[in-house]
Design a protein around this motif. Structure first.
Motif, PDB file in Angstrom:
ATOM      1  N   PHE A  74      -1.758   0.268  10.287  1.00 46.53           N
ATOM      2  CA  PHE A  74      -1.805  -0.983   9.510  1.00 46.53           C
ATOM      3  C   PHE A  74      -1.212  -0.761   8.126  1.00 46.53           C
ATOM      4  O   PHE A  74      -0.462  -1.593   7.604  1.00 46.53           O
ATOM      5  CB  PHE A  74      -3.262  -1.455   9.424  1.00 46.53           C
ATOM      6  CG  PHE A  74      -3.478  -2.601   8.481  1.00 46.53           C
ATOM      7  CD1 PHE A  74      -2.833  -3.815   8.683  1.00 46.53           C
ATOM      8  CD2 PHE A  74      -4.321  -2.475   7.393  1.00 46.53           C
ATOM      9  CE1 PHE A  74      -3.033  -4.874   7.818  1.00 46.53           C
ATOM     10  CE2 PHE A  74      -4.521  -3.527   6.519  1.00 46.53           C
ATOM     11  CZ  PHE A  74      -3.873  -4.727   6.737  1.00 46.53           C
ATOM     12  N   ARG A  75      -1.547   0.397   7.535  1.00 46.60           N
ATOM     13  CA  ARG A  75      -1.037   0.686   6.193  1.00 46.60           C
ATOM     14  C   ARG A  75       0.490   0.793   6.238  1.00 46.60           C
ATOM     15  O   ARG A  75       1.199   0.259   5.388  1.00 46.60           O
ATOM     16  CB  ARG A  75      -1.657   1.991   5.675  1.00 46.60           C
ATOM     17  CG  ARG A  75      -1.482   2.165   4.178  1.00 46.60           C
ATOM     18  CD  ARG A  75      -2.275   3.333   3.637  1.00 46.60           C
ATOM     19  NE  ARG A  75      -3.682   3.206   3.926  1.00 46.60           N
ATOM     20  CZ  ARG A  75      -4.386   4.043   4.695  1.00 46.60           C
ATOM     21  NH1 ARG A  75      -3.800   5.086   5.234  1.00 46.60           N
ATOM     22  NH2 ARG A  75      -5.657   3.852   4.907  1.00 46.60           N
ATOM     23  N   PRO A 118       0.831  -1.217   0.000  1.00 44.32           N
ATOM     24  CA  PRO A 118       0.000   0.000   0.000  1.00 44.32           C
ATOM     25  C   PRO A 118       0.866   1.268   0.000  1.00 44.32           C
ATOM     26  O   PRO A 118       2.081   1.189   0.183  1.00 44.32           O
ATOM     27  CB  PRO A 118      -0.786  -0.113   1.300  1.00 44.32           C
ATOM     28  CG  PRO A 118       0.125  -0.873   2.206  1.00 44.32           C
ATOM     29  CD  PRO A 118       0.976  -1.781   1.343  1.00 44.32           C
ATOM     30  N   SER A 163       1.917  -2.737   6.685  1.00 47.34           N
ATOM     31  CA  SER A 163       1.874  -3.522   5.438  1.00 47.34           C
ATOM     32  C   SER A 163       2.965  -3.055   4.488  1.00 47.34           C
ATOM     33  O   SER A 163       3.637  -3.859   3.837  1.00 47.34           O
ATOM     34  CB  SER A 163       0.535  -3.338   4.720  1.00 47.34           C
ATOM     35  OG  SER A 163      -0.487  -3.818   5.487  1.00 47.34           O
ATOM     36  N   ASN A 178       0.304  -8.194  10.015  1.00 45.60           N
ATOM     37  CA  ASN A 178      -0.917  -7.778  10.725  1.00 45.60           C
ATOM     38  C   ASN A 178      -0.613  -6.667  11.723  1.00 45.60           C
ATOM     39  O   ASN A 178       0.507  -6.544  12.207  1.00 45.60           O
ATOM     40  CB  ASN A 178      -1.530  -8.954  11.482  1.00 45.60           C
ATOM     41  CG  ASN A 178      -1.784 -10.127  10.565  1.00 45.60           C
ATOM     42  OD1 ASN A 178      -1.633 -10.010   9.353  1.00 45.60           O
ATOM     43  ND2 ASN A 178      -2.143 -11.261  11.123  1.00 45.60           N
ATOM     44  N   PHE A 179      -1.637  -5.898  12.059  1.00 45.90           N
ATOM     45  CA  PHE A 179      -1.432  -4.872  13.084  1.00 45.90           C
ATOM     46  C   PHE A 179      -2.533  -4.952  14.129  1.00 45.90           C
ATOM     47  O   PHE A 179      -3.711  -5.027  13.802  1.00 45.90           O
ATOM     48  CB  PHE A 179      -1.444  -3.469  12.466  1.00 45.90           C
ATOM     49  CG  PHE A 179      -1.351  -2.393  13.512  1.00 45.90           C
ATOM     50  CD1 PHE A 179      -0.128  -2.054  14.068  1.00 45.90           C
ATOM     51  CD2 PHE A 179      -2.495  -1.761  13.989  1.00 45.90           C
ATOM     52  CE1 PHE A 179      -0.040  -1.094  15.072  1.00 45.90           C
ATOM     53  CE2 PHE A 179      -2.419  -0.797  14.993  1.00 45.90           C
ATOM     54  CZ  PHE A 179      -1.189  -0.468  15.529  1.00 45.90           C
ATOM     55  N   LYS A 210      -4.374   6.620  13.176  1.00 44.19           N
ATOM     56  CA  LYS A 210      -5.274   5.648  13.806  1.00 44.19           C
ATOM     57  C   LYS A 210      -4.846   4.233  13.415  1.00 44.19           C
ATOM     58  O   LYS A 210      -3.888   4.060  12.659  1.00 44.19           O
ATOM     59  CB  LYS A 210      -6.709   5.911  13.338  1.00 44.19           C
ATOM     60  CG  LYS A 210      -7.210   7.292  13.684  1.00 44.19           C
ATOM     61  CD  LYS A 210      -8.692   7.387  13.300  1.00 44.19           C
ATOM     62  CE  LYS A 210      -9.220   8.793  13.518  1.00 44.19           C
ATOM     63  NZ  LYS A 210      -8.743   9.745  12.495  1.00 44.19           N
ATOM     64  N   ALA A 211      -5.620   3.252  13.908  1.00 44.91           N
ATOM     65  CA  ALA A 211      -5.235   1.846  13.689  1.00 44.91           C
ATOM     66  C   ALA A 211      -5.043   1.524  12.210  1.00 44.91           C
ATOM     67  O   ALA A 211      -4.056   0.893  11.822  1.00 44.91           O
ATOM     68  CB  ALA A 211      -6.294   0.929  14.291  1.00 44.91           C
ATOM     69  N   SER A 212      -6.006   1.975  11.367  1.00 44.75           N
ATOM     70  CA  SER A 212      -5.894   1.610   9.941  1.00 44.75           C
ATOM     71  C   SER A 212      -4.691   2.299   9.295  1.00 44.75           C
ATOM     72  O   SER A 212      -4.102   1.772   8.351  1.00 44.75           O
ATOM     73  CB  SER A 212      -7.180   1.947   9.181  1.00 44.75           C
ATOM     74  OG  SER A 212      -7.407   3.330   9.175  1.00 44.75           O
ATOM     75  N   ASP A 213      -4.326   3.496   9.822  1.00 43.63           N
ATOM     76  CA  ASP A 213      -3.133   4.176   9.285  1.00 43.63           C
ATOM     77  C   ASP A 213      -1.874   3.397   9.650  1.00 43.63           C
ATOM     78  O   ASP A 213      -0.972   3.226   8.822  1.00 43.63           O
ATOM     79  CB  ASP A 213      -3.033   5.596   9.843  1.00 43.63           C
ATOM     80  CG  ASP A 213      -4.279   6.401   9.548  1.00 43.63           C
ATOM     81  OD1 ASP A 213      -4.731   6.355   8.391  1.00 43.63           O
ATOM     82  OD2 ASP A 213      -4.814   7.057  10.463  1.00 43.63           O
TER      83      ASP A 213
END
Lengths: 345, 535
Positions: free
Chosen positions: B98-99, B77, B102, B146-147, B93-96
């Protein structure tokens, strides 16, 4: 279900506000008792803001610990640290990119971001790669594609009281949809070849004298072309690459010989039962290259418009017209009864 | 602009450019801003091309390595937005995170794999640095893409989570007790929503309505829906759970803040890492495209273009569909003017577009579709090919052509000019004179011109290199076959090879071709008479 080869299951409403989310939540609770990892994804945003049964604001899905979900990243951000983010997908929605996550504690999650059938296919595949035993697809009522046998292995239909104003009306409409959905899959190898050829070439394909023939016409809507392509010969079967309506069926009924008509799958069939019956009386048949495996019908006797049917009567009458498909009432039947329905017991 | 839109159209650049597809968002961004190598950048140009040769060798050596690289590239990503958040002091945040994770996970693998196969590949950051930064987001071994907010980030997390779980158990216990109390007295079972749906006709409906442990929340003509009344014990348990959740959220916020602080010093690394992956991805996509036409590295040569076995992949594909083959182009273009003469339908224009495409691909740092190639780097390339250009601007073929030549000769830098039959759009006398005069002028200019012409005047009195299309051979055997596919017959009879011309007479094939195409013999005989040859 996994032992029966069902790895993905769509829950689709026959009308708006049928009560899909409630059914899905009850299924989730029922599956939780089996203690296996399941995947959850919803297709489309259908504008339902309130749950049909509780009339509360539409609840998020409540997933058991260990479940996998696919949803837009900002929705995960808002749910605290109880989620393990596993992988990104190629899907991007107005809400943000769609991510696969695992619930570490169990809990609520809003599912959104997957709006197309191709997206569901990708997510189902990824869930299975992540070890999911079964993927539950919350199919918005106007996303008929969720029940497509090319997308999910099986389906549960939810019949809501708001399908019609009277119970007679609900039963009649249910019978129509369910019978259309469960018309047989053709087993004739030539007919299957014709259906495959029709799809690959986007042309009508006829069967006669033991051979398939690609016809110079892509749709029955092009009446003159279709007439020209089919005229003067007796066709044992005709496969269509697209959809079939009453008008298309009337076209076949005007031919000298009613053929076996084959469609790609039930999502392509828009013919009324009245016309299908007449066609069968004339000697024709209608079947699918790939049929939907309908494993149960769920009922919801409460309409958000304020009227209610007798739950027992509704369940009995729907069971009559759906026989032998099991029918359950997600709200009134206990979890054990639901599991029993799903396992055919 | 190195080449304008008309030139791009003429050499079919856009269609080939679509096949150049980097896999990552960073690579796609780099593609949009990719510019050709310019004079003075010969060393970087060759380094870029040599790197691609090594990649291509690695592809061929280990297809499995190639597939793994493909998988990592397709899953990487773009963390740019999160890096900007860190720069501006925001807390991702969490999804940031995670990016970012990844990105680091796939980048680490890509960097390690490239380093193993091609030690000299130009990357600013080493695999060990990628791994170190990745580990910051992976406090619990083993490393994974994974995060989640691991308790290893902050000891308070474990403690708070245990507290939440403990309070959850209390709540569940109190809830279950309340349900058991009711279900012991009534033959009913709660549904998945935690409610009892009771038929109004059942004998215990009224009893339940009067039972203080339950409350009627909804009624329909058929059912009553009951839920447990919240006991004091349950109320207290829920309140404690709420407090525990609030405490947990506060610690989670602290962890995110701490992570942001930890990562800020690594912003320069992340910036370099993004560039590294963009570079790798662009090189990868270049090689994937070149692989489709079996590309070779163009070498640098100051004074000449030397192309052996050059092909235009798109033209070659079209011909293949018609079961015909592309005759590879062999040509040397020296500074000054190089002229191609030959019969109509002899493929002269295809030679121009092939040379244009090979040169453009070379300058943009691609392996080129040729058996071998050497070329200079130039500041521009202009093609005046085809009749339709500038029609939108209301210019005639002649006007459009003259205007493009004027634009080219105004330039004082080195470039390549591709001209398709200049002067053909006006009367033959003036066209020939103009074409010869232009050729004479272009031959003195410091750039390279490749020109197709029918005018003999162009060849007279000017220092030009001339090639001729080998032309028609054995055409007589087709002349009496009325039902023949003339296009195919012509293609079979035509030798499309370019041969150096050294003054021999130029074959007059136009009338022969016209005969092949079915022009009546009376007209042809008349034509032969008019040019003083009995045919």
């Amino acid at each position: 279900m996994s032992s029966e080869g069902i790895r993905s299951l769509a829950v689709a409403g026959l009308s708006k506000n049928a009560g899909k989310t409630t059914v899905l939540n009850h299924l989730a609770a029922s599956l939780n008792e089996e203690g296996k990892p399941y995947g959850f994804v919803s297709i489309g945003v259908d504008g339902e803001e309130r749950d049909v049964w509780t009339l509360k604001e539409k609840p998020p899905i409540v997933v058991p610990k260990g479940s996998l979900v696919a949803t837009a990243a900002p929705l995960l951000d808002g749910m605290g640290g109880g989620w393990e983010l596993l992988e990104s997908t190629s899907l991007v929605s107005p809400l943000g990119p769609v991510i696969l996550a695992r619930s570490l504690q169990g809990g609520k999650m809003k599912l959104a971001g997957v709006t197309r059938a191709e997206g569901i296919r990708e997510v189902v595949l990824r869930f299975l790669q992540q070890g999911a035993r079964l993927v539950l697809v919350d199919g918005a009522y106007d996303r008929k594609a969720a029940t497509s046998p090319w997308i999910t292995d099986a389906a549960i239909c939810v019949v809501g009281a708001n399908l019609a104003r009277t119970l007679d009306g609900v039963v009649e409409k249910t019978e129509e949809v369910i019978r259309r959905l469960t018309l047989p899959e053709t087993v004739n190898p030539l007919e299957r070849l014709a259906a495959e050829t029709a799809l690959a070439n986007n042309r009508l394909v006829g069967v006669r004298d033991g051979a398939v023939e690609i016809l110079p016409c892509s749709s029955l809507l092009l009446t003159e072309q279709a007439q020209e392509a089919l005229a003067g010969r007796v066709w044992e079967a005709v496969a269509l690459p697209g959809s079939l309506t009453d008008r298309g069926m009337h076209f076949f009924m005007k031919q000298n010989h009613a053929p076996a008509v084959i469609l790609r799958d039930p999502t392509r069939c828009f013919v009324s039962m009245r016309v299908i019956r007449r066609f069968y009386r004339m000697g024709g048949t209608l079947s699918y290259w790939k049929g939907v495996r309908l494993i149960a019908v769920a009922i919801n006797p409460v309409s958000p418009e304020g009227y209610v049917f007798d739950p027992k009567e509704m369940k009995e009458r729907i069971a009559d017209v759906c026989h032998p498909i099991p029918v359950f009432d997600a709200v009134r039947d206990g979890i054990r009864a639901i599991r029993s329905s799903l396992s055919g017991g | 602009m190195w080449m304008d839109n008309l030139t791009r159209q003429a050499i079919r650049w856009e269609a080939l450019w679509l096949r150049f597809q980097p896999r990552t968002p960073m690579g796609q961004r780099a593609k949009r801003s990719l510019s050709p190598f310019m004079p003075g950048e010969e060393t970087e140009w060759q380094a870029c091309l040599v790197e691609q040769e090594h990649l291509l060798e690695a592809f061929r050596r280990d297809p499995e390595w190639m597939s793994r690289m493909e998988i990592h590239l397709s899953k990487t990503p773009d963390p740019t937005q999160t890096v900007r958040m860190l720069e501006s002091g925001e807390i991702p945040k969490a999804s940031d995170w995670f990016r970012i994770k990844s990105f680091l996970w796939h980048g680490w693998h890509l960097c390690s794999m490239v380093r193993n196969e091609i030690p000299g590949f130009r990357l600013k950051r080493e695999a060990s640095e990628w791994k170190r930064v990745l580990s910051l987001l992976n406090p619990d071994p083993p490393l994974s893409p994974n995060f989640f907010l691991s308790s290893a980030y902050d000891s308070r997390l474990k403690e708070r989570r245990e507290q939440v779980e403990k309070e959850n158990r209390w709540v569940r216990k109190a809830e279950e007790q309340a349900v058991l109390d009711v279900e012991r007295d009534f033959p009913i079972q709660q549904n998945g929503d935690g409610e009892w749906v009771v038929d109004r006709r059942s004998p215990h409906f009224l009893d339940m309505k009067n039972d203080s442990r339950v409350q009627l929340v909804r009624e329909t003509p058929f059912d009553g829906v009951f839920c447990p009344v919240e006991t004091e014990v349950l109320k207290a348990a829920r309140m404690r759970r709420e407090e525990a959740n609030t405490d947990l959220e506060a610690v989670e916020h602290d962890v995110f803040q701490q992570l942001a602080e930890t990562f800020r010093p690594y912003i320069p690394f992340l910036r370099d890492a993004i560039l590294d992956l963009a570079t790798l991805d662009v090189q990868w996509a270049r090689v994937k495209m070149a692989e489709s036409y079996n590309g070779t590295r163009p070498k640098w040569e100051a004074e000449s273009y030397r192309i052996q076995g050059g092909i235009h992949p798109l033209v070659a594909e079209s011909l293949k569909e018609k079961e015909r083959t592309f005759t590879p182009v062999d040509i040397n273009i020296h500074r000054g003017v190089t002229v191609i003469i030959g019969p109509n339908m002899g493929g002269k224009t295809v030679v121009l577009t092939t040379v244009g495409l090979v040169v453009a691909l070379g300058q943009f740092g691609f392996l080129v579709p040729a058996r071998s190639c050497s070329m200079p780097l130039v500041s521009w390339m202009t093609a005046a090919i085809g009749d339709a250009q500038n029609i939108r601007e209301g210019l005639s073929t002649f006007g459009a052509e003259v205007r493009r030549i004027v634009e080219a000769i105004k330039r004082d830098s080195t470039g390549l000019l591709l001209l398709d039959e200049p002067g053909r759009g006006t009367n033959p006398v003036e066209g020939a004179a103009l074409s010869a005069a232009m050729t004479n002028d272009l031959a003195k200019r410091p750039f390279w011109t490749l020109q197709v012409t029918h005018f003999r005047e162009v060849l007279q009195g000017t220092e030009v290199t001339v090639y001729r299309v080998a032309g028609l051979e054995g055409i007589d055997r087709f002349q009496d076959r009325e039902d023949e596919d003339w296009e195919k017959a012509l293609e079979q009879a035509m030798d499309y090879r370019l041969l150096p011309w050294s003054g021999e007479s130029i074959p007059q094939d136009a009338l022969v071709i016209a005969r092949l195409l079915g022009l009546p013999s009376s007209i042809l005989q008349d034509a032969w008479k008019r040019i003083g040859n009995g045919g």
